[in-house]
Design a protein around this motif. Structure first.
Motif, PDB file in Angstrom:
ATOM      1  N   LYS A 395      48.570  30.936  35.953  1.00 30.88           N
ATOM      2  CA  LYS A 395      47.696  31.400  34.940  1.00 30.88           C
ATOM      3  C   LYS A 395      47.711  30.889  33.552  1.00 30.88           C
ATOM      4  O   LYS A 395      46.632  30.488  33.337  1.00 30.88           O
ATOM      5  CB  LYS A 395      47.980  32.819  35.050  1.00 30.88           C
ATOM      6  N   CYS A 399      44.157  28.967  32.366  1.00 28.02           N
ATOM      7  CA  CYS A 399      43.591  29.177  31.038  1.00 28.02           C
ATOM      8  C   CYS A 399      43.403  28.154  30.190  1.00 28.02           C
ATOM      9  O   CYS A 399      42.393  27.930  29.275  1.00 28.02           O
ATOM     10  CB  CYS A 399      44.461  30.437  30.427  1.00 28.02           C
ATOM     11  N   THR A 434      52.417  37.889  26.293  1.00 25.09           N
ATOM     12  CA  THR A 434      51.648  36.984  26.996  1.00 25.09           C
ATOM     13  C   THR A 434      51.440  35.992  25.955  1.00 25.09           C
ATOM     14  O   THR A 434      51.181  35.697  24.646  1.00 25.09           O
ATOM     15  CB  THR A 434      50.335  37.438  27.110  1.00 25.09           C
ATOM     16  N   GLU A 588      37.297  33.404  37.319  1.00 23.42           N
ATOM     17  CA  GLU A 588      37.932  34.502  37.143  1.00 23.42           C
ATOM     18  C   GLU A 588      39.331  34.629  37.917  1.00 23.42           C
ATOM     19  O   GLU A 588      40.447  35.125  37.450  1.00 23.42           O
ATOM     20  CB  GLU A 588      37.059  35.863  37.353  1.00 23.42           C
ATOM     21  N   GLY A 592      42.703  34.657  35.789  1.00 27.07           N
ATOM     22  CA  GLY A 592      43.009  36.121  35.740  1.00 27.07           C
ATOM     23  C   GLY A 592      42.460  37.019  34.798  1.00 27.07           C
ATOM     24  O   GLY A 592      43.015  37.944  34.294  1.00 27.07           O
ATOM     25  N   LYS A 593      41.249  36.523  34.192  1.00 27.97           N
ATOM     26  CA  LYS A 593      40.737  37.352  33.439  1.00 27.97           C
ATOM     27  C   LYS A 593      39.199  37.030  33.579  1.00 27.97           C
ATOM     28  O   LYS A 593      38.582  35.994  34.098  1.00 27.97           O
ATOM     29  CB  LYS A 593      41.017  37.113  31.865  1.00 27.97           C
ATOM     30  N   SER A 594      38.227  38.104  33.250  1.00 21.01           N
ATOM     31  CA  SER A 594      36.917  38.007  33.385  1.00 21.01           C
ATOM     32  C   SER A 594      36.142  36.625  32.406  1.00 21.01           C
ATOM     33  O   SER A 594      36.503  36.990  31.343  1.00 21.01           O
ATOM     34  CB  SER A 594      36.195  39.129  33.363  1.00 21.01           C
ATOM     35  N   GLN A 596      33.192  35.405  29.885  1.00 12.17           N
ATOM     36  CA  GLN A 596      32.274  36.170  29.123  1.00 12.17           C
ATOM     37  C   GLN A 596      30.843  35.982  29.302  1.00 12.17           C
ATOM     38  O   GLN A 596      30.434  34.812  29.382  1.00 12.17           O
ATOM     39  CB  GLN A 596      32.764  35.784  27.546  1.00 12.17           C
TER      40      GLN A 596
END
Length: 616
Positions: A395, A399, A434, A588, A592-594, A596
């Motif tokens: 992750k 990122c 995190t 995503e 691990g995150k949506s 924008q």
């Protein structure tokens, strides 16, 4: 108290000291790089008694010790003598003058294209005595001392013997400092020109023989740190010294050859770390500065722990750092203590990257992101394979890639990521927040529209995300990754062909984006050509060596996250919107995150669970 002396030294004595080995070079100095024109320009300046700049030297015999080497082309019959001074600044000038004036052999220099050549230098005596012609009087000739034309078939001027030099009235620069033998030969072969020569000797040769070279000499008491600082400031040649060169200089003072340790040496039978690391294809582009940064992180982290254990607080506690100043402060003991673990960490980083489906250096989004990764893996070793730790590292990695956070100056992020990752992956998040890279990362939907360069990190990352999902070739019965392993010709090509898009009036900025690109083989791309998708899909399916029905071809398209129906109906707008949604789903999952979303499309994006519907 001053630690240096400033004076002027007779040029002939300086050159004699160089050929005797009294003056040498510290081994960390860069090689001699001046070309033929630079050499001639220097000779002209001295002939005119113009200043050519001061040189800087260091007295040996103090606490600062360096491995040494002689000036280029200087050889000794016995072993290497012990020098009394080392050249810190002025290497190019002193090497040029030594080769031309003090050695009776060809000068090893370079042509304008950087090709190594051997040259002898001469002065046209008659031309040198003409008013304002001195610059034209200096020439260089090949190693055989003959100037030729017509592809070396015709000799224009022969200077291969002293008699021929006198006949052509060209004086060899290697005799400038001591011309007795040449003058005797001139008496013998052309006594009528001796008066002209004496005028030349007074006007030109005397300028070299009496030339005073400004020199700054650092004393024996000069500290190692001061020597390296001075070296960094003055000996750049217009190019800043790398951190590796400066640390090499520091370690050389402790009689350790960092260049050999990294690059290896056949002469000294040393295997370099880079050779071992390069056995992993993805590590072939690793720089020595990356390796030093990882060591700096670990060393400064250890120092920080010691400060905390000692009860220090606030600014008294050392910071974990990968900055240039921290790297330069590494001691040889630090390097030797941490280097084996860091090397092992980079090897583990290569294994981690293989599991992410990155295999070669050209696929790597950010080389710099391997630095904190290698530092972490050097400490947790094989624990990175534990599912929870692996997922967290993945992750963080994605990122950094898709958030495009590792471009430019990233020393602070590297250090922060190491600290935060160590707490996060080891403590399972219970005692570690995190990492900021995960918090900072954001992928904007509109970024897909502007991703057109295959060299950008996010572009490379998205391409690999498609490949690792098992994208299959349109022609060959294999996945793209299998074809890459077979060295098949692959590239990233347009899904809606460029020519078709241009004819349809679609803007280049749109059809050249990654949304309309996917990796396929040369064979498939040749069959696509300028055709509409509905046409080339039919041609591919009915090709005698392919023979696929609609369902089979649709499955191949789906493996690339290509929406089938819009493609088959040649509906670019519908295709573009649907594939953009499919790519955002991959983003995503990886981050691990949506992502924008653009405001107008925020209600239209299907969730990852609806992935199958979006593909068909």
């Amino acid at each position: 108290m001053s630690t240096f002396d400033s004076t002027k030294l007779p040029l002939p004595q300086v050159l004699k000291d160089i050929t005797d080995g009294v003056i040498q070079l510290p081994d960390f100095q860069r090689g001699w790089v001046w070309d033929d024109e630079h050499v001639k320009s220097l000779l002209i300046s001295i002939a005119r008694s113009f200043p050519v700049g001061a040189v800087m030297m260091l007295d040996t015999g103090g606490e600062v010790r360096f491995q040494v080497r002689p000036v280029e082309n200087v050889e000794f019959s016995g072993g290497l003598p012990e020098p009394e001074k080392l050249i810190l600044d002025g290497q190019q000038r002193l090497t040029s003058l030594t080769q031309v004036l003090a050695l009776d052999k060809p000068v090893k220099t370079f042509d304008p294209k950087g090709k190594a050549i051997d040259r002898h230098y001469y002065i046209d005596i008659a031309l040198a005595l003409e008013e304002d012609r001195l610059e034209d009087a200096f020439i260089s000739v090949p190693a055989d001392r003959m100037i030729k034309t017509n592809f070396d078939r015709d000799i224009v001027m022969d200077l291969s013997t002293t008699e021929m030099e006198i006949k052509n009235f060209h004086f060899p620069c290697s005799q400038i400092l001591s011309s007795d033998d040449w003058e005797e030969a001139l008496h013998e072969h052309a006594p009528n020109r001796f008066g002209e020569f004496m005028k030349f000797r007074k006007q030109v040769l005397a300028a070299f023989r009496s030339y005073q070279l400004p020199a700054i000499t650092l004393g024996k008491a000069t500290s190692k740190e001061a020597v390296c600082l001075v070296f960094e400031k003055v000996n750049t040649g217009g190019v800043p010294l790398s951190v590796f060169e400066l640390v090499t200089a520091t370690f050389a003072a402790d009689n350790f050859n960092l260049r050999d340790d990294w690059y290896g040496s056949r002469l000294r039978k040393v295997e370099g770390r880079v050779e071992r690391l390069s056995k992993e294809p993805i590590l072939k582009g690793i720089e020595p500065a990356d390796f030093l940064q990882a060591i700096s992180i670990l060393q400064s982290s250890e120092r920080r722990k010691a400060d905390i254990a000692a009860g220090k607080t606030g600014k008294q506690i050392s910071a974990v750092s990968a900055k240039r100043a921290t790297v330069l402060s590494l001691s040889l003991a630090d390097y030797q203590s941490w280097a084996p673990a860091v090397e092992a960490g980079f090897i583990l980083a290569a294994k981690f990257m293989r599991k992410q489906c990155f295999f070669t250096g050209r696929e790597l989004p950010y080389r710099t992101q391997l630095v904190p990764l290698a530092a972490v893996l050097s400490q947790i070793e094989n624990r990175w394979l534990e599912p929870k730790i692996y997922d967290r590292l993945s992750k963080w990695f994605w990122c950094g890639v898709l958030g495009e956070l590792y471009g430019g100056a990233v020393e602070t992020r590297i250090a922060n990521d190491y600290e935060e990752l160590m707490r996060w992956v080891i403590d399972g998040g219970e005692n570690g927040d995190t990492p900021r890279t995960i918090g900072d990362a954001a992928f904007q939907e509109s970024r897909l529209d502007s991703l057109r360069s295959r060299n950008s990190a996010a572009y490379k990352g998205l391409n690999v995300l498609i490949l690792r999902e098992g994208a299959k070739d349109f022609f060959w019965k294999a996945t793209i990754q299998e074809l890459e392993n077979e060295d098949a010709s692959l590239d990233i090509h347009h899904i809606f062909p460029r020519a078709w898009c241009e004819d349809a009036g679609i803007p280049a900025n749109t059809f050249n984006s990654i949304v309309n690109k996917t990796p396929i083989s040369y064979k498939a791309n040749r069959m696509i050509g300028r055709k509409a998708p509905s046409e080339y899909l039919g041609a591919l399916q009915t090709h005698k060596q392919v023979g696929l029905d609609d369902a089979e071809m649709n499955a191949i398209l789906a493996s690339h996250r290509i929406p089938v129906q819009p493609l088959r109906s040649d509906s670019f707008g519908e295709f573009y919107s649907a594939r953009k949604s499919n790519l955002l789903q991959l983003v995503e999952i990886a981050m691990g995150k949506s992502p924008q979303l653009d405001q107008s499309n925020s209600d239209d994006l299907p969730s990852p669970s609806a992935e199958h519907d979006a593909l068909v």
